[in-house]
Structure formats: C-alpha cells, structure tokens
Design a protein around this motif. Sequence first.
Motif, PDB file in Angstrom:
ATOM      1  N   ASP A  58      44.695  -0.647  81.230  1.00  0.00           N
ATOM      2  CA  ASP A  58      45.589  -0.083  79.924  1.00  0.00           C
ATOM      3  C   ASP A  58      45.047  -0.874  78.894  1.00  0.00           C
ATOM      4  OD1 ASP A  58      46.547   1.821  81.380  1.00  0.00           O
ATOM      5  OD2 ASP A  58      48.302   0.800  81.386  1.00  0.00           O
ATOM      6  N   ARG A  59      43.862  -1.765  78.981  1.00  0.00           N
ATOM      7  CA  ARG A  59      43.548  -2.166  77.301  1.00  0.00           C
ATOM      8  C   ARG A  59      42.595  -1.877  76.339  1.00  0.00           C
ATOM      9  NH1 ARG A  59      41.211  -8.666  78.078  1.00  0.00           N
ATOM     10  NH2 ARG A  59      40.798  -8.684  76.034  1.00  0.00           N
ATOM     11  N   ASP A  60      43.198  -1.938  75.960  1.00  0.00           N
ATOM     12  CA  ASP A  60      42.453  -1.081  74.392  1.00  0.00           C
ATOM     13  C   ASP A  60      42.677  -2.068  73.208  1.00  0.00           C
ATOM     14  OD1 ASP A  60      41.582   0.579  72.620  1.00  0.00           O
ATOM     15  OD2 ASP A  60      42.867   2.169  73.284  1.00  0.00           O
ATOM     16  N   ASP A  61      41.422  -1.972  73.250  1.00  0.00           N
ATOM     17  CA  ASP A  61      40.908  -3.366  71.630  1.00  0.00           C
ATOM     18  C   ASP A  61      40.643  -2.007  71.081  1.00  0.00           C
ATOM     19  OD1 ASP A  61      41.699  -5.208  73.529  1.00  0.00           O
ATOM     20  OD2 ASP A  61      39.686  -5.585  74.263  1.00  0.00           O
ATOM     21  N   SER A  62      40.658  -1.276  70.470  1.00  0.00           N
ATOM     22  CA  SER A  62      40.199  -0.699  69.428  1.00  0.00           C
ATOM     23  C   SER A  62      41.445  -0.847  68.379  1.00  0.00           C
ATOM     24  CB  SER A  62      40.380   0.508  69.455  1.00  0.00           C
ATOM     25  OG  SER A  62      41.645   1.412  70.101  1.00  0.00           O
ATOM     26  N   GLU A  63      42.557  -1.029  68.386  1.00  0.00           N
ATOM     27  CA  GLU A  63      43.103  -1.324  67.319  1.00  0.00           C
ATOM     28  C   GLU A  63      42.693  -2.666  66.539  1.00  0.00           C
ATOM     29  OE1 GLU A  63      46.739  -1.255  69.634  1.00  0.00           O
ATOM     30  OE2 GLU A  63      46.353   0.831  70.517  1.00  0.00           O
ATOM     31  N   CYS A  88      31.711   0.033  69.540  1.00  0.00           N
ATOM     32  CA  CYS A  88      33.088   0.626  70.348  1.00  0.00           C
ATOM     33  C   CYS A  88      33.810  -0.401  71.252  1.00  0.00           C
ATOM     34  CB  CYS A  88      31.755   0.425  71.952  1.00  0.00           C
ATOM     35  SG  CYS A  88      32.963   1.412  73.177  1.00  0.00           S
ATOM     36  N   ALA A  89      35.613  -0.687  71.003  1.00  0.00           N
ATOM     37  CA  ALA A  89      35.925  -1.349  71.707  1.00  0.00           C
ATOM     38  C   ALA A  89      35.846  -1.854  72.680  1.00  0.00           C
ATOM     39  CB  ALA A  89      37.055  -0.847  71.225  1.00  0.00           C
ATOM     40  N   PHE A  90      35.000  -1.446  73.536  1.00  0.00           N
ATOM     41  CA  PHE A  90      34.704  -1.923  74.906  1.00  0.00           C
ATOM     42  C   PHE A  90      33.874  -2.765  74.688  1.00  0.00           C
ATOM     43  CE2 PHE A  90      33.011  -1.147  79.142  1.00  0.00           C
ATOM     44  CZ  PHE A  90      33.777  -1.416  80.268  1.00  0.00           C
ATOM     45  N   SER A 118      42.716   5.831  83.437  1.00  0.00           N
ATOM     46  CA  SER A 118      42.709   4.488  82.437  1.00  0.00           C
ATOM     47  C   SER A 118      41.448   4.512  81.940  1.00  0.00           C
ATOM     48  CB  SER A 118      42.574   3.479  84.404  1.00  0.00           C
ATOM     49  OG  SER A 118      41.996   3.047  84.464  1.00  0.00           O
ATOM     50  N   TYR A 119      41.992   3.753  80.836  1.00  0.00           N
ATOM     51  CA  TYR A 119      41.184   3.489  80.047  1.00  0.00           C
ATOM     52  C   TYR A 119      40.339   2.676  80.411  1.00  0.00           C
ATOM     53  CZ  TYR A 119      39.129   1.325  75.938  1.00  0.00           C
ATOM     54  OH  TYR A 119      38.463   0.856  74.350  1.00  0.00           O
ATOM     55  N   GLN A 161      36.468   4.056  80.107  1.00  0.00           N
ATOM     56  CA  GLN A 161      35.110   3.466  79.894  1.00  0.00           C
ATOM     57  C   GLN A 161      33.799   3.471  80.671  1.00  0.00           C
ATOM     58  OE1 GLN A 161      34.612   2.773  76.263  1.00  0.00           O
ATOM     59  NE2 GLN A 161      36.361   3.967  76.302  1.00  0.00           N
TER      60      GLN A 161
END
Length: 146
Positions: A58-63, A72-74, A134-135, A139
Amino acid sequence: MFVNTLAQKTIEALDPAARALLKKPVTAAGTRFSFSSLDGRDPETLSRLICSAAAYLDRDDSEDEDEDDGDCAFDPLSLTVFKSEGGDFIVDADLAVGGPTIRARYESRWDTLEISASWGSDTAQIYQPRGESSYLKDQLAACGEM
C-alpha cells in the motif's frame, strides 16, 4: 502453497503486528495477501521483514511528491521488464536495499505479485493472487504496459 519453516517458539516471539498479519494477512488499508514462505530464526528480524513486505503493498509516496514537477511517486531502485511476443510481461523491481532487501515481481499472465523481504538468512515472501489489487501491483503493471 505456504512454506513455513519457523519454530513455534519463533512464531510466539514475533512482535504483535507481525503475529496479527500471520493470523489475518490484511494490511491496514484493507489489502489482502497471503504468505508464500517464512524462514528464519530471529523473531525481531522476521517481524520487521513481515511488516515491511506487507507495508510495500500500500505504500504510496505521492503525498510526499511535489505535484508541480510531474514526477511519478513510484520510484524503485531498479526496474526490469521482460516482455514476451504474446504481450505478457514480468516486472522485477528492487524496492529497498542496505537494510532488509525487498524485491517485487509482477507477472501479467497470471496477474500476480510476489514480494520477497530478506535480511541475512531470514526471509518473508508474500503473495497477491489474481483478483486482489494493491498500489504496488497497479504500479508494476503500469510499468510493464509502457
């Protein structure tokens, strides 16, 4: 098939968060997965590996990203895409090194994701089958489709 080589003593010594994931393999965001392999003797290391592997789903670094830069955050450490003539692909990504090594593999033909977390001889592998999302799975699939 779940392969568990942990002694009962090691399982009982895992921290509460890791034991909770063993009992019910669902992340805080509600993402379902299963364990495919657990191996090791150090409960502290195994607890860290189990929790880290699950967290990457679930790790989403976009914030944390600056929305104006368009990046892209990924951002895996390395990413390799293998494509077949039929259009199927496999995406291998290194997500973390230097502490625990965390790698992910997405296979489009089966729509599956496997995450391996290791440190020394301790390893935890989790698996997300077809039908679960999942995130991270999304991705990696997007990277393979490019």
